[in-house]
Design a protein around this motif. Structure first.
Motif, mmCIF file in Angstrom:
data_model
loop_
_atom_site.group_PDB
_atom_site.id
_atom_site.type_symbol
_atom_site.label_atom_id
_atom_site.label_comp_id
_atom_site.label_asym_id
_atom_site.label_seq_id
_atom_site.Cartn_x
_atom_site.Cartn_y
_atom_site.Cartn_z
ATOM 1 N N LYS A 1 -5.384 -5.576 -3.642
ATOM 2 C CA LYS A 1 -4.041 -5.101 -3.983
ATOM 3 C C LYS A 1 -3.227 -6.218 -4.642
ATOM 4 N N VAL A 2 -3.361 -7.424 -4.138
ATOM 5 C CA VAL A 2 -2.631 -8.555 -4.716
ATOM 6 C C VAL A 2 -3.000 -8.729 -6.186
ATOM 7 N N SER A 3 -4.294 -8.599 -6.493
ATOM 8 C CA SER A 3 -4.744 -8.802 -7.878
ATOM 9 C C SER A 3 -4.190 -7.743 -8.822
ATOM 10 N N LYS A 4 -3.688 -6.637 -8.273
ATOM 11 C CA LYS A 4 -3.129 -5.570 -9.107
ATOM 12 C C LYS A 4 -1.628 -5.718 -9.313
ATOM 13 N N VAL A 5 -0.993 -6.663 -8.617
ATOM 14 C CA VAL A 5 0.423 -6.941 -8.849
ATOM 15 C C VAL A 5 0.555 -7.572 -10.235
ATOM 16 N N PRO A 6 1.445 -7.065 -11.095
ATOM 17 C CA PRO A 6 1.582 -7.644 -12.438
ATOM 18 C C PRO A 6 1.804 -9.158 -12.376
ATOM 19 N N MET B 1 1.683 2.678 3.602
ATOM 20 C CA MET B 1 3.071 3.112 3.529
ATOM 21 C C MET B 1 3.951 2.174 4.346
ATOM 22 N N PRO B 2 5.244 2.025 3.993
ATOM 23 C CA PRO B 2 6.140 1.197 4.813
ATOM 24 C C PRO B 2 6.265 1.788 6.210
ATOM 25 N N VAL C 1 8.903 -5.862 -4.635
ATOM 26 C CA VAL C 1 8.215 -5.155 -3.552
ATOM 27 C C VAL C 1 6.893 -4.595 -4.069
ATOM 28 N N ALA C 2 5.827 -4.733 -3.261
ATOM 29 C CA ALA C 2 4.507 -4.199 -3.625
ATOM 30 C C ALA C 2 3.743 -3.879 -2.352
ATOM 31 N N ASP C 3 2.727 -3.058 -2.491
ATOM 32 C CA ASP C 3 1.803 -2.779 -1.393
ATOM 33 C C ASP C 3 0.806 -3.924 -1.330
ATOM 34 N N LEU C 4 0.887 -4.756 -0.279
ATOM 35 C CA LEU C 4 0.088 -5.979 -0.208
ATOM 36 C C LEU C 4 -0.873 -6.026 0.975
#
Length: 577
Positions: free
Chosen positions: A312-317, A239-240, A389-392
């Protein structure tokens, strides 16, 4: 069982290539013998543990309604090619050819084979649900086998596969298997935790890992002590750290930061907290377009004290096939060496993605895209365009739990089981369908459930040992109890009492061994403490003259005198605890 008719081969010292405690102790206890890199012979004591692990698994799987079969170790390449995993699995998949040049895989898992079986057998919804399992040798050609049974190439695994008519049915089967796994690991007598996980190479829509808790574990497990939230580090949502972004309070300025390519160095030079810095990570994505390779440049932004989570990075479109940019690529795209990158002044073609926490930061410090310089007082919107913005990042201890019910804690674990909701990933690829209630074909909904049988041994030891050796939980120990007679070959009194107790214990269903090898007490006790038998009874003339025997649990610091006439009931009580 008598020790003189069994095979016991212990070592005083572990081989030099035994890296972790479980590997060292299993080698010293004579439970495994190394044959080749990541390949072991299971010796009699080790095999007894494996058989007990398998028995518990079978009982609980059968109780849950799963049906045992046995699939082959060698599988035709054509099945793996149907799902695309022949190429996707990479070098871990051991490929062989027969005398006719036909290709085969030495199975690391059996999704393709079981799907092929079921597509030939299941015709109607009336035949569902189904759950098949087997316990079989697996082979994965690990690049760097290590840690004994923990990261070997050949191992034993229980894998199960459920088949249902719809998503609700698959989720119900998944819950049944989740509960069965909970029962299995509870019966093993191990401290464990089930955590939400990433599906990885298996694919599908959701999964949980089962971890044995151990300080030496490779995996970080994230959980909330005040709620049910638990996940591995790869899957734990971060979470932020600030719910909203503060208003700007500083003016942006460029400052000289010579020879400071790390956020820690910048923070020290500027006398600021590391949490005010932002680090930039350059990625490259290569895509084939009209016969040539097109490179995309991506810049990920993380707070200086946070770590990147590559899953998580690999799940960013757009980033499923990313790699880290080379220094040459960074200089070409940003005009500066690594260590001074930032989101301001980048080419329009560079995609900027900020972690959730960075997106809510104000007055932060980042690279100026100029060697030897950084920018201070940087703010989104005013100084640089709003980022994607993404959870990285990896979570850290003390972060807010994603369920809003507390803060996160972290402990180490060893993965020993994994359950997956596969959905239709394999059934669609392999055209495994059934006729539904309306007579129309529909793809089977699948679940997949694995337990590393031989890996359990290493994990159990990593959780249960001391300076004397292994401490097995009673349910999976090679023997529940060892009888240690003092002078069995010299004292008729000792021999008679030992044999009588042994017969009574066997009649009571106790898995007991007599050490009749004629060893000195110190050497005898040292062997069984190393091997890890959880209960020991010593029979000696001195105690017998007083009507007593000596009992000592493997974790006990002292022996307890127990009347000889009541020892069987005493042991049964200990085993029932």
């Amino acid at each position: 069982m008598r020790a003189s008719r069994f095979f016991i081969s212990t070592l005083k010292d572990a081989p030099s290539d035994a890296e972790i405690v479980s590997h060292q102790l299993m080698m010293r206890a004579g439970m495994i013998k190394r044959l080749g890199s990541g390949i072991y012979t299971y010796m009699p004591t080790g095999l007894r543990v494996i058989r007990k692990v398998e028995a518990i698994i079978r009982e609980e799987m059968n109780k849950a309604g799963a049906i045992e079969l046995l699939m082959p170790l060698v599988q035709p390449a054509e099945l793996w090619q149907e799902t695309g995993r022949w190429d996707k699995m990479g070098p871990e998949l051991m490929r062989v050819k027969d005398r006719h040049g036909r290709e085969f895989a030495i199975q690391p898992t059996s999704e393709e084979v079981i799907t092929d079986v079921v597509r030939g057998e299941i015709k109607s919804y009336r035949q569902l649900p189904l759950n098949f399992y087997h316990i079989q040798t697996k082979f994965r050609d690990e690049r760097r086998p290590r840690f004994g049974l923990m990261r070997g190439r050949e191992f034993t695994m229980k894998d199960a596969y459920s088949f249902d008519r719809d998503l609700a049915g698959m989720q119900a089967s998944y819950k049944v298997m989740f509960d069965a796994y909970t029962a299995i690991f509870t019966r093993f007598g191990l401290k464990f935790r089930a955590v939400a996980a990433d599906n990885g190479a298996i694919g599908g829509t959701g999964s949980h890992e089962f971890h044995v808790i151990a300080s030496t574990g490779e995996d970080a497990l994230v959980y909330c002590p005040t709620s049910d939230f638990a996940a591995n580090m790869e899957a734990a949502e971060a979470m932020p750290l600030a719910a909203t972004r503060p208003a700007p309070a500083e003016t942006m300025a460029k400052v000289s930061t010579p020879s400071t390519t790390k956020c820690e160095q910048v923070a020290e030079l500027l006398n600021i907290d590391l949490s005010k810095t932002v680090k930039s990570i350059a990625l490259t994505v290569e895509r084939e377009m009209e016969g040539h390779i097109n490179k995309e440049n991506w810049l990920l932004l993380l707070r200086g004290d946070h770590d990147l989570n590559e899953i998580k990075v690999s799940k960013v479109p757009g980033l499923s096939s990313h790699r880290f940019a080379t220094e040459e690529e960074i200089i070409e795209a940003y005009g500066t060496r690594p260590g001074y990158l930032g989101p301001i002044g980048t080419q329009q073609s560079v995609r900027v993605v900020a972690d959730r926490t960075v997106a809510n930061m104000a007055d932060f410090v980042c690279g100026a895209n100029e060697e030897g310089f950084h920018l201070v007082g940087v703010n989104w919107g005013r100084d640089v365009a709003e980022p994607d913005v993404a959870d990285l990042r990896n979570v850290v201890e003390g972060d807010a739990s994603p369920d809003g019910k507390g803060v996160l804690a972290i402990e180490r674990g060893i993965e020993v089981g994994h359950v997956f909701q596969l959905g239709t990933a394999y059934s669609e690829a392999m055209k495994a369908t059934f006729l539904d209630e309306n007579g129309k074909p529909a793809p089977l909904q699948m679940g997949c459930y694995g337990i590393g049988v031989t890996r359990i041994l290493g994990a159990a030891i990593e959780q249960n040992y001391d300076d004397k050796g292994i401490i097995w939980p009673t349910s999976i120990a090679p023997f529940e109890l060892v009888l240690c007679p003092m002078g069995y070959d010299r004292s008729e009194m000792v021999k008679e009492e030992t044999d009588k107790l042994y017969a009574a214990l066997q009649a009571a269903g106790v898995d007991v061994i007599i050490d009749d090898r004629g060893l000195r007490p110190g050497a005898m006790f040292a062997d069984w403490e190393l091997i890890g038998v959880p209960h020991r009874v010593v029979i000696g003339e001195r105690g017998l003259k007083e009507g007593n025997l000596e009992y000592q649990g493997r974790r006990d610091t002292e022996a307890t005198a127990v009347p000889a006439a009541g020892m069987v009931d005493f042991i049964k009580g200990k085993l029932a605890q």
